[in-house]
Design a protein around this motif. Structure first.
Motif, PDB file in Angstrom:
ATOM      1  N   GLN A 113       0.846  -1.198   0.000  1.00  0.00           N
ATOM      2  CA  GLN A 113       0.000   0.000   0.000  1.00  0.00           C
ATOM      3  C   GLN A 113       0.880   1.246   0.000  1.00  0.00           C
ATOM      4  O   GLN A 113       0.628   2.198  -0.729  1.00  0.00           O
ATOM      5  N   GLN A 114       1.889   1.237   0.842  1.00  0.00           N
ATOM      6  CA  GLN A 114       2.771   2.390   0.914  1.00  0.00           C
ATOM      7  C   GLN A 114       3.455   2.640  -0.421  1.00  0.00           C
ATOM      8  O   GLN A 114       3.531   3.765  -0.907  1.00  0.00           O
ATOM      9  N   GLN A 144       2.564   1.696  -3.484  1.00  0.00           N
ATOM     10  CA  GLN A 144       1.636   2.127  -4.529  1.00  0.00           C
ATOM     11  C   GLN A 144       1.177   3.562  -4.289  1.00  0.00           C
ATOM     12  O   GLN A 144       0.998   4.336  -5.224  1.00  0.00           O
ATOM     13  N   PHE A 145       1.007   3.909  -3.035  1.00  0.00           N
ATOM     14  CA  PHE A 145       0.534   5.255  -2.722  1.00  0.00           C
ATOM     15  C   PHE A 145       1.596   6.289  -3.075  1.00  0.00           C
ATOM     16  O   PHE A 145       1.288   7.357  -3.606  1.00  0.00           O
ATOM     17  N   TYR A 174       1.240   9.308  -5.850  1.00  0.00           N
ATOM     18  CA  TYR A 174       1.531  10.712  -5.538  1.00  0.00           C
ATOM     19  C   TYR A 174       2.455  11.306  -6.601  1.00  0.00           C
ATOM     20  O   TYR A 174       2.196  12.374  -7.144  1.00  0.00           O
ATOM     21  N   CYS A 221       7.584   5.574   1.066  1.00  0.00           N
ATOM     22  CA  CYS A 221       6.453   6.092   1.827  1.00  0.00           C
ATOM     23  C   CYS A 221       6.724   5.810   3.298  1.00  0.00           C
ATOM     24  O   CYS A 221       6.967   4.666   3.668  1.00  0.00           O
ATOM     25  N   THR A 244      -3.865   4.563   8.232  1.00  0.00           N
ATOM     26  CA  THR A 244      -4.047   4.469   6.779  1.00  0.00           C
ATOM     27  C   THR A 244      -5.308   5.189   6.317  1.00  0.00           C
ATOM     28  O   THR A 244      -5.341   5.789   5.244  1.00  0.00           O
ATOM     29  N   TRP A 265      -4.832   8.757   5.064  1.00  0.00           N
ATOM     30  CA  TRP A 265      -3.945   9.077   3.949  1.00  0.00           C
ATOM     31  C   TRP A 265      -4.629   9.930   2.901  1.00  0.00           C
ATOM     32  O   TRP A 265      -4.026  10.786   2.288  1.00  0.00           O
ATOM     33  N   MET A 266      -5.918   9.646   2.686  1.00  0.00           N
ATOM     34  CA  MET A 266      -6.598  10.361   1.617  1.00  0.00           C
ATOM     35  C   MET A 266      -8.015  10.673   2.043  1.00  0.00           C
ATOM     36  O   MET A 266      -8.690   9.828   2.646  1.00  0.00           O
ATOM     37  N   ILE A 294      -4.629  14.552  -0.192  1.00  0.00           N
ATOM     38  CA  ILE A 294      -3.662  13.493   0.160  1.00  0.00           C
ATOM     39  C   ILE A 294      -2.832  14.000   1.336  1.00  0.00           C
ATOM     40  O   ILE A 294      -2.295  15.106   1.295  1.00  0.00           O
TER      41      ILE A 294
END
Lengths: 405, 165
Positions: free
Chosen positions: B6-7, B9-10, B14, B59, B103, B106-107, B116
């Motif tokens: 997740q980190q 991909q996030f 960004y 991330c 988490t 985050w958004m 974000i």
């Protein structure tokens, strides 16, 4: 099948100078540099393509593999060749390739023993060509020219190809002068490195042997030897070619040559030569003439005394037979030795000790002979493994006449 | 999906967003290199000559960066450190996206805005010295080096002029 080369290790092993050489051979030219990191290439003929290639200058750059991968992609688009073919061609840019192909190998395979013989005789062929490049002789006995031995160590055995049974021998080509540009422009062969002279000589010799250039039946021995020497053909080369062809039953053999982009390709030298089985009798005949008319060097032979033959106890010379390892096999070597050495020979035979003899090794239709032998020395056990030699026959003749050699 | 994925991909999302808004193209490296996750390209029509930057994206879940601190200590794996400091044809930078521990924070998405949390910072390790460390190296991210559209454009302009950062 479209393949994208992305393996970091494979890409990192490719040298930038080899890529540059390859691009030049395709008609690309360097037009710019980007600092000390990349050179920019365009086709010398702008009508061909307006593409640009960025070649990283140093393989030590951290992103060298990634940038080379991009170059392969761009070159694939510009040239229409697959990345696999481009990679192969780059790797061959600094080598002459000698290709030996058995035209009829079932499913691209050979029986194991035949394959071993095929490869061994191919190596013998290249060694013979290298020896003849170093010095012109009709026969090379035990000791080959140092240049030929050193050259053999540089050769690499490439991967086989699909289709029939094929082996590739890679012969590295170094430029003679420091400036590769000048080396590529050198006319003729005088500035060619030794390795290029060998492959060129081999191609020309094969062309002669596969045609009517040298006919053992219709040419006098003297003329035949002179022509063969001039063409770099030795008995060793003839026997190697016969060996290659005979190792693949029912098949002809063809030889291919691919020239390194480092040098101008030699002019009027064939790149493909077919040796058919109908050529073999003539090649065998040439080999026989060369051996019968050879001037052998002195050689040291180590072996076991397997036969003693002296029909008079006080004869000036007596005959012995050694069992020794010569030209890849254990063979009987016939010789006569002085009277004062004959007792040493008897002792060696009785006590199962190895001996060393020095003379001129010669081969004719009746086998191997060591002529002008005036030296016989018993070797300490540590210098020779007697177990390597099987003694098949022991005869000591003291009254019956011996055979003429 | 694992939290580490997740980190990863996030952070890529960004960077993708920032590059796109700044007017640049994105590409993924063809050769597997642990230290390069994404590339930013100025002009895809002349991509080999156009300015390019390649990025190692990270991330980092952390407490809020205190406003009275100009630097933030970030532990970077030794391999990444060495790969980012070496000489390359295409300049490389580290981009670290700082996110909340939770988490779900985050958004945030409403009809009016996509938010974000929080932001990323870039760092160049070019010409950094070799270190005797065995596992990681502490890198001091600078608060002044936020990775946004303006700084990305400055970086790309610098690369376009000098071929380096």
């Amino acid at each position: 099948m479209k393949v994208i080369i992305s393996d970091k290790h494979l890409l990192s092993a490719i040298r930038p100078e080899d890529v540059a050489l390859y691009l030049k051979s395709l008609g690309w030219e360097q037009v710019d540099v980007v600092g000390d990191k990349a050179s920019v290439w365009r086709p010398a003929d702008p009508g061909k393509s307006n593409s640009e290639l960025f070649l990283p200058m140093r393989s030590s750059l951290g992103d060298y593999a990634a940038r080379l991968s991009e170059l392969l992609f761009d070159l694939e688009v510009a040239s229409g060749s697959s990345q696999l073919k481009i990679i192969n061609d780059i790797q061959f840019a600094t080598k002459d390739i000698i290709r030996v192909r058995a035209s009829r190998a079932e499913n691209g395979t050979l029986p194991l023993g035949d394959a071993v013989a095929f490869i061994k005789h191919s190596c013998d062929m290249v060694l013979a060509a290298a020896s003849a490049t170093a010095v012109r002789k009709s026969v090379f006995y035990l000791n080959k020219p140092l240049a030929a031995e050193d050259y053999l160590k540089t050769l690499r055995f490439g991967q086989t190809e699909q289709g029939s049974y094929i082996i590739n021998i890679h012969s590295p080509v170094e430029t003679v002068v420091n400036d590769p540009e000048k080396a590529a422009e050198q006319p003729g062969d005088q500035h060619a490195p030794f390795s290029r002279k060998v492959t060129q000589s081999l191609a020309l010799a094969l062309k002669i042997l596969s045609g009517n250039g040298l006919n053992a039946k219709n040419t006098s021995d003297r003329a035949l030897v002179a022509l063969a020497l001039d063409a770099g053909i030795s008995a060793n080369l003839c026997e190697a070619i016969v060996g290659i062809t005979q190792s693949v039953e029912g098949s002809n053999v063809d030889f291919g040559f691919r020239w390194s982009a480092r040098l101008q390709p030699p002019s009027e030298v064939p790149t493909k030569i077919d040796v058919q089985r109908v050529h073999l009798p003539n090649i065998v005949g040439i080999s026989k003439v060369l051996r019968d008319n050879s001037d052998p060097d002195f050689s040291k032979i180590k072996g076991m005394v397997v036969k003693l033959e002296r029909w008079e106890p006080n004869a000036k010379r007596g005959k012995i037979t050694l069992r020794a390892y010569v030209h890849g096999l254990h063979r009987p070597i016939y010789m006569s030795i002085p009277h004062d050495l004959y007792n040493e020979a008897i002792k060696a035979h009785k006590e199962y000790l190895a001996v060393q003899c020095i003379g001129r090794l010669k081969q004719n239709s009746r086998g191997y002979h060591l002529v002008d032998c005036n030296s016989l020395e018993i070797l300490p056990p540590s210098e020779f493994d007697a177990g390597d030699v099987r003694i098949e026959k022991v005869v000591v003749r003291s009254e019956q006449p011996s055979l003429d050699l | 999906m694992y939290i580490t994925q997740q980190q990863e991909q996030f952070s890529l999302a960004y960077i993708h967003a920032v590059a796109t808004v700044a007017g640049y193209s994105i590409y993924e490296p063809k050769v597997d290199d642990d230290s390069v996750d994404i590339g930013i390209l100025a002009n895809s029509q002349q991509h080999r000559r156009a300015p390019r930057i390649e990025i190692q994206a990270k991330c980092h879940k952390a407490d809020e960066w205190k406003t009275d601190k100009d630097t933030y200590s970030y532990p970077l794996k030794l391999k990444n450190y060495n790969d980012l400091r070496c000489d390359t044809m295409v300049p490389r930078i580290l981009v670290v996206l700082m996110v909340p521990q939770d988490t779900s924070l985050w958004m945030q998405l409403t009809h009016d805005a996509l938010t974000i949390c929080r932001c990323a910072y870039w760092f160049s390790l070019k010409d950094f010295e070799e270190v005797p460390n065995e596992e990681s190296v502490t890198v001091r991210l600078l608060r002044s080096q936020m990775f946004n559209c303006e700084t990305l454009q400055e970086l790309m302009n610098r690369v376009g002029e000098t071929r380096s950062l």
